[in-house]
Design a protein around this motif. Structure first.
Motif, PDB file in Angstrom:
ATOM      1  N   CYS A  20       0.842  -1.209   0.000  1.00  0.00           N
ATOM      2  CA  CYS A  20       0.000   0.000   0.000  1.00  0.00           C
ATOM      3  C   CYS A  20       0.873   1.253   0.000  1.00  0.00           C
ATOM      4  O   CYS A  20       1.830   1.363   0.764  1.00  0.00           O
ATOM      5  CB  CYS A  20      -0.917  -0.004   1.216  1.00  0.00           C
ATOM      6  SG  CYS A  20      -1.963   1.465   1.283  1.00  0.00           S
ATOM      7  N   LEU A  21       0.504   2.214  -0.855  1.00  0.00           N
ATOM      8  CA  LEU A  21       1.256   3.472  -0.978  1.00  0.00           C
ATOM      9  C   LEU A  21       0.644   4.560  -0.098  1.00  0.00           C
ATOM     10  O   LEU A  21       1.103   5.704  -0.123  1.00  0.00           O
ATOM     11  CB  LEU A  21       1.229   3.938  -2.439  1.00  0.00           C
ATOM     12  CG  LEU A  21       1.715   2.911  -3.476  1.00  0.00           C
ATOM     13  CD1 LEU A  21       1.401   3.384  -4.886  1.00  0.00           C
ATOM     14  CD2 LEU A  21       3.199   2.665  -3.312  1.00  0.00           C
ATOM     15  N   CYS A  47      -1.931   6.242  -0.589  1.00  0.00           N
ATOM     16  CA  CYS A  47      -2.261   7.380  -1.456  1.00  0.00           C
ATOM     17  C   CYS A  47      -3.686   7.878  -1.242  1.00  0.00           C
ATOM     18  O   CYS A  47      -4.023   8.997  -1.622  1.00  0.00           O
ATOM     19  CB  CYS A  47      -2.070   6.986  -2.926  1.00  0.00           C
ATOM     20  SG  CYS A  47      -3.225   5.706  -3.483  1.00  0.00           S
ATOM     21  N   GLY A  48      -4.553   7.031  -0.677  1.00  0.00           N
ATOM     22  CA  GLY A  48      -5.937   7.439  -0.402  1.00  0.00           C
ATOM     23  C   GLY A  48      -6.860   7.368  -1.605  1.00  0.00           C
ATOM     24  O   GLY A  48      -8.046   7.683  -1.500  1.00  0.00           O
ATOM     25  N   CYS A  53      -8.302   4.898  -3.082  1.00  0.00           N
ATOM     26  CA  CYS A  53      -9.449   4.002  -2.890  1.00  0.00           C
ATOM     27  C   CYS A  53     -10.553   4.689  -2.082  1.00  0.00           C
ATOM     28  O   CYS A  53     -11.733   4.382  -2.265  1.00  0.00           O
ATOM     29  CB  CYS A  53      -9.018   2.688  -2.245  1.00  0.00           C
ATOM     30  SG  CYS A  53      -8.000   2.890  -0.789  1.00  0.00           S
ATOM     31  N   MET A  96      -7.194   6.085   4.512  1.00  0.00           N
ATOM     32  CA  MET A  96      -5.958   5.414   4.104  1.00  0.00           C
ATOM     33  C   MET A  96      -4.765   6.357   4.113  1.00  0.00           C
ATOM     34  O   MET A  96      -3.624   5.929   3.946  1.00  0.00           O
ATOM     35  CB  MET A  96      -6.130   4.810   2.703  1.00  0.00           C
ATOM     36  CG  MET A  96      -7.176   3.724   2.621  1.00  0.00           C
ATOM     37  SD  MET A  96      -6.747   2.291   3.615  1.00  0.00           S
ATOM     38  CE  MET A  96      -5.619   1.458   2.509  1.00  0.00           C
ATOM     39  N   CYS A 118      -6.362   1.508  -7.995  1.00  0.00           N
ATOM     40  CA  CYS A 118      -5.255   1.309  -7.050  1.00  0.00           C
ATOM     41  C   CYS A 118      -4.009   0.874  -7.826  1.00  0.00           C
ATOM     42  O   CYS A 118      -4.015  -0.171  -8.483  1.00  0.00           O
ATOM     43  CB  CYS A 118      -5.653   0.234  -6.033  1.00  0.00           C
ATOM     44  SG  CYS A 118      -4.294  -0.261  -4.966  1.00  0.00           S
ATOM     45  N   PRO A 178      -0.901  -0.334  -6.936  1.00  0.00           N
ATOM     46  CA  PRO A 178      -0.317  -1.674  -6.677  1.00  0.00           C
ATOM     47  C   PRO A 178      -1.352  -2.812  -6.710  1.00  0.00           C
ATOM     48  O   PRO A 178      -0.997  -3.958  -6.400  1.00  0.00           O
ATOM     49  CB  PRO A 178       0.276  -1.527  -5.273  1.00  0.00           C
ATOM     50  CG  PRO A 178      -0.434  -0.391  -4.648  1.00  0.00           C
ATOM     51  CD  PRO A 178      -0.928   0.506  -5.738  1.00  0.00           C
TER      52      PRO A 178
END
Ligand code: SF4
Ligand code: SF4
Length: 345
Positions: free
Chosen positions: A234-235, A237-238, A240, A273, A324, A326
């Protein structure tokens, strides 16, 4: 149920754009994707789209919104900028998500900034001709809806069948200049057949039933390794959160001008996130680890909202899965792992 020819419907939309004081929004092609945007012509309306980049929640809860303006001479003034709108082409899963958002904003703190925008909007839904390859709306029971719209269109060849869901919808139809016919048995049969074909449009790899999710999530809450493995790439990044039609978290901040004599209180979208989401004074962060944030997102979709409102807060649109980077935000993947116990934890 009424029917309207496609040419007449286009004329109706063009007349709304030209004459109706409300802003007319519709789904349009944007490069290889689709988006809700102000319509300039009925020609641009794409009712055959698969999914939009963002859901229509952006019209009720803008990405950036002024709540209060203040200055040292006049004090504070509440701000609620409302643009009345007609929004054309909302898919059933997004209509269901809007109904969930309505509950949240009505039943918690009765958020007038959201509710006024909802009251001043007319929602015209469309039954889905195409679905994103990521969508699992059929699994989530959101491929069709009997509520949440003012009007609902179904493409039945050279016409649309039009279901009327509210007085607002009925009043909108009064603007149609051509004669609106009542549908006959043949058209009703076409609508039924259209809906019968819907299941084949969605991915069919879900092993879970949505109503099992609160129990499964409760069982998996304490399985830290499960969440750590799934969240590993998970990056934070928000994305999602931001693309999700049922996410509504926001941040509020005061922005002062340089003289400190005036400024505004803003609310902007936020997401659980993002690393700073659960940060509080004193440099504490209640969800510092990405696995904790990742788990929270799923708990909130399948357990917390169910416990509070009786809704599973995932409508299966597939936007998070598609966007997303990844490729770890797919709810079907995570829920299947829980149901099947496939990751060995
Ligand atoms: S799950 Fe994917 S989209 Fe969501 S925050 Fe992590 S990297 Fe971003
Ligand atoms: S969690 Fe993903 S699939 Fe479910 S409603 Fe939100 S964006 Fe759509």
């Amino acid at each position: 149920m009424k029917e309207i020819g496609k040419a007449e419907f286009s004329n109706f939309v063009d007349e709304l754009i030209a004459d109706d004081p409300r802003e007319v929004i519709g789904v349009q092609a944007k490069s290889t994707k689709f988006a809700f945007d102000p319509l300039k012509s009925a020609e641009d309306l794409r009712l055959d789209y698969d999914v939009t980049i963002l859901p229509p929640k952006k019209y009720f809860m803008p990405q950036r919104e002024t709540l209060v303006e203040y200055n040292t001479n006049e004090g504070m003034t509440a701000v609620n900028e409302v643009t009345p709108r007609i929004i054309l082409g909302i898919h059933p899963y997004d209509l269901i998500a809007i109904q969930q958002m309505d509950k949240v904003f009505e039943e918690t703190h009765s958020d007038e900034n959201y509710l006024a925008k909802r009251r001043q909007s007319v929602l015209v839904g469309v039954n889905m001709k195409n679905a994103s390859e990521w969508s699992f709306a059929q699994t989530m029971g959101t491929a069709t809806t009997e509520s949440g719209y003012d009007l609902m269109l179904t493409d039945i060849g050279d016409k649309y069948a039009v279901e009327i869901g509210s007085v607002k919808g009925s009043k909108l139809l009064e603007n149609v200049k051509s004669e609106l016919g009542d549908v006959g048995m043949e058209e009703i049969e076409k609508v039924r057949k259209f809906k019968d074909k819907l299941p084949g449009k969605f991915r069919d790899d879900s092993a879970f039933d949505p109503f099992e999710l609160p129990r499964l999530l409760s069982e998996y809450y304490g399985k830290d390794e499960f969440w750590e493995e799934n969240a590993e790439d998970c990056l934070s990044c928000g994305t999602c959160n931001l693309v999700c039609p049922t996410c509504y978290c926001f941040d509020v901040k005061d922005v002062n001008d340089i003289t400190l004599t005036e400024g505004e209180r803003l609310r902007t979208w936020d997401g659980c996130m993002l690393e700073a989401f659960a940060e509080v004074a004193g440099d504490e962060n209640f969800r510092e680890q990405k696995a904790a944030r990742y788990r929270h997102r799923y708990m909130r979709k399948g357990r917390y909202m169910y416990n509070k409102f009786g809704d599973i807060a995932c409508v299966g649109c597939g936007r998070c899965s598609e966007q997303c980077v990844p490729d770890i935000a797919d709810p079907v993947d995570v829920f299947n792992q829980m149901k099947e116990g496939t990751n060995g934890i």
